[in-house]
Design an enzyme around this catalytic site. Structure first.
Site, short mmCIF file in Angstrom:
data_model
loop_
_atom_site.label_atom_id
_atom_site.label_comp_id
_atom_site.label_asym_id
_atom_site.label_seq_id
_atom_site.Cartn_x
_atom_site.Cartn_y
_atom_site.Cartn_z
N TYR A 259 0.45 -0.89 0.07
CA TYR A 259 -0.74 0.54 0.00
C TYR A 259 1.23 1.01 0.21
CZ TYR A 259 1.19 0.60 5.26
OH TYR A 259 1.32 1.29 6.39
N ARG B 280 -6.78 -20.84 -1.37
CA ARG B 280 -5.80 -20.60 -0.76
C ARG B 280 -4.86 -21.74 -0.91
NH1 ARG B 280 -4.18 -22.14 4.81
NH2 ARG B 280 -3.33 -20.72 5.52
N LYS C 81 6.52 -2.04 1.83
CA LYS C 81 5.65 -1.22 2.71
C LYS C 81 4.47 -2.16 2.37
CE LYS C 81 2.96 3.22 3.14
NZ LYS C 81 3.59 3.84 4.40
N GLU D 91 12.45 2.68 14.24
CA GLU D 91 11.25 4.09 13.47
C GLU D 91 10.04 3.72 14.34
OE1 GLU D 91 10.23 2.80 9.44
OE2 GLU D 91 9.97 0.89 10.04
N LEU E 220 11.24 1.01 6.87
CA LEU E 220 10.81 1.77 5.60
C LEU E 220 11.20 2.98 5.77
CD1 LEU E 220 8.43 0.79 4.13
CD2 LEU E 220 6.76 2.87 5.05
N1 PMP Z 1 7.52 3.61 9.06
C1 PMP Z 1 6.52 3.34 8.63
C2 PMP Z 1 6.52 2.12 9.68
C3 PMP Z 1 5.50 3.70 8.48
O1 PMP Z 1 4.46 2.75 8.77
C4 PMP Z 1 5.58 4.86 7.29
C5 PMP Z 1 4.69 5.51 6.99
N2 PMP Z 1 3.86 5.40 5.89
C6 PMP Z 1 6.98 5.66 7.36
C7 PMP Z 1 7.50 5.17 8.13
C8 PMP Z 1 7.12 7.18 7.02
O2 PMP Z 1 6.35 7.06 5.70
P1 PMP Z 1 5.91 8.12 4.90
O3 PMP Z 1 7.24 8.72 5.44
O4 PMP Z 1 6.84 7.42 2.91
O5 PMP Z 1 5.06 8.05 4.89
#
Ligand code: PMP
Length: 281
Positions: free
Chosen positions: A33, A100, A144, A176, A201
């Site tokens: 997503y 499945r 993601k 994070e 991410l």
């Molecule tokens: N880390 C994680 C785990 C996230 O879910 C998000 C939000 N999507 C971010 C960092 C920040 O990413 P972005 O700046 O692309 O929204």
């Protein structure tokens, strides 16, 4: 009021949008997503989000089912149909519906869903209280995917303790936030944030904000840090598409920057919002 959502080529009221119980997004979290922020009815950082979408899909052997310009048009049409001024557009692509089986099915039509969420992104930011929690997510956090249960558990735990969010910790180092990238500012004014790897991410807001910080001659160091270092920092903050640059004012019960948003996060948030308005599409 019911929203208009997009599902596999058609716009429809949200109550009518149905996906199969065999959809692999539902059975295996087999989907990825993106979330783009919307300001003044325009899309922020669209190119970055599309590049990450392609990358995420590539890792799990999928591709984008429509062209980038079609995706842009779908975003714009949803903004129009929902009269969205400020908020976000959520977009999800799954491998589609198939009987499945753990093995990826072949020749299945992917599911493409987009919907809007109205949200105030630009009002004054008061600051978040976070607590640390073990990072129990899988090893490819750079992808993601929609498997967000670990983050959901952690955030729910924080809320139940009267806090706003968690900072996730692995091997003694902050990875994070539950849905954001994490930063501290040293007493010398240097911005510290974890370097890119499979452990986090690769935030699109992170990339934009670090570029702006460099243009403002702010010093940046990309390396991991501990909760203790964060508690002794002069400021802490997070970034994400829908929070922009959001100050963190408490970590595990210890106040940061006198429990008030600090000047670095305030400045970066202001500059990011301004630049985003200019470059929105
Ligand atoms: N880390 C994680 C785990 C996230 O879910 C998000 C939000 N999507 C971010 C960092 C920040 O990413 P972005 O700046 O692309 O929204």
């Amino acid at each position: 009021m019911s929203r208009t959502v997009y599902l596999n080529g058609a716009y429809m009221p949200e109550e009518e949008a149905m996906v199969s119980v065999f959809d692999r997004g539902f059975l295996f979290a087999d989907g990825v997503y993106e979330v783009c922020a919307i300001l003044d009815g325009k899309i922020i950082d669209f190119e970055g989000h599309m590049a990450r979408l392609e990358r995420s899909l590539g890792v799990v052997e999928m591709s984008v089912p429509v062209t980038k310009s079609e995706l842009l048009e779908i975003h714009r049409e949803l903004i129009r149909r929902n009269a969205l001024e400020e908020g976000a557009i959520y977009m999800q692509i799954t491998r589609g519906a198939a009987d499945r089986d753990f093995i990826y099915p072949k020749g299945v039509e992917q599911t493409l869903v987009l919907f809007t969420q109205a949200k105030d992104l630009t009002s004054e930011k008061d600051g978040l209280k976070v607590i640390s929690a073990p990072d129990i997510r899988w090893g490819r956090r750079d992808v993601k995917t929609v498997q967000l249960l670990a983050s959901s558990m952690a955030k729910t735990m924080a809320k139940s303790k009267g806090k706003d969010d968690v900072w996730l910790v692995e091997d003694g180092l902050v990875t994070e936030g539950s849905s954001s990238n994490a930063y501290i500012v040293t007493n010398e004014g240097k911005i510290i944030t974890r370097n890119l790897s499979n452990s986090i991410l690769h935030g699109i807001t992170r990339a934009s904000v670090l570029k702006l910080a460099a243009e403002l001659d702010m010093e940046i160091e990309e390396r991991p840090f501990t909760i203790e270092e964060a508690q002794n920092a002069s400021e802490a903050f997070i970034t994400s598409a829908t929070s922009f640059v959001y100050p963190v004012i408490e970590i595990d019960g210890i106040e940061i920057s006198d429990a008030k948003p600090g000047p670095v996060s305030k400045r970066l948030n202001q500059v990011y919002a301004e630049e985003s308005r200019k470059s929105a599409c």
